[in-house]
Write a protein that holds these residues in place. Sequence first.
Motif: not given
Lengths: 111, 117
Positions: A33-34, A49-53, A56-60, A65-72
């Motif tokens: 996801f990007l 961007s963030i991979s499904s594994i 959370k990914n931070e840059d400054g 945030f990725l919530n796979k169960s909610a597809k959000h």
Amino acid sequence: DQQVKQNSPSLSVQEGRISILNCDYTNSMFDYFLWYKKYPAEGPTFLISISSIKDKNEDGRFTVFLNKSAKHLSLHIVPSQPGDSAVYFCAASVSGSRLTFGEGTQLTVNP
Amino acid sequence: DAGITQSPRHKVTETGTPVTLRCHQTENHRYMYWYRQDPGHGLRLIHYSYGVKDTDKGEVSDGYSVSRSKTEDFLLTLESATSSQTSVYFCAISDPGGQGDFGDTQYFGPGTRLTVL
């Protein structure tokens, strides 16, 4: 079939506060996801961007945030600055496949 | 910034005329893409290329054709422009890691605003 949706066409926040942009997807096969940012009369620029594994990914100032169960998927900008005013697109892909974009959200940060 | 240029940056044309948009990259990326951006639709893929002379259709390919005779150039042609093709067109590139890998992060050019009267 809109597989990636950004339900808020616009968002307005005060400078210094948090901006939260949201994105929902329907394809459970998406694994990457990007977020892109776009200023008027310019092309979209890659933001984060963030991979499904991960969840959370931070840059400054930017955190995704990725919530796979909610597809959000959400993008947090803290603190928001007037220069962050732009259209933000989320996008998703299945590994090695092409990107599917959402409709975009216009963020306005007021001084 | 990725070295991507698009020409022309603006064009006004009449219905029924042919139009060719050019995308040029200096990054030697294998994949190149053409998108259109319209209000309420985000970015929609028209065509893409995964190598010289290798192209395929995207989700909104009707009325468009593409060609890639060199790694650095990707042309989008509207054979007979229609008013529904009034849009902003973006080229993008990506650098895949292997065969069949699109290389998920794409980098965009500045866009071409096309108006078909």
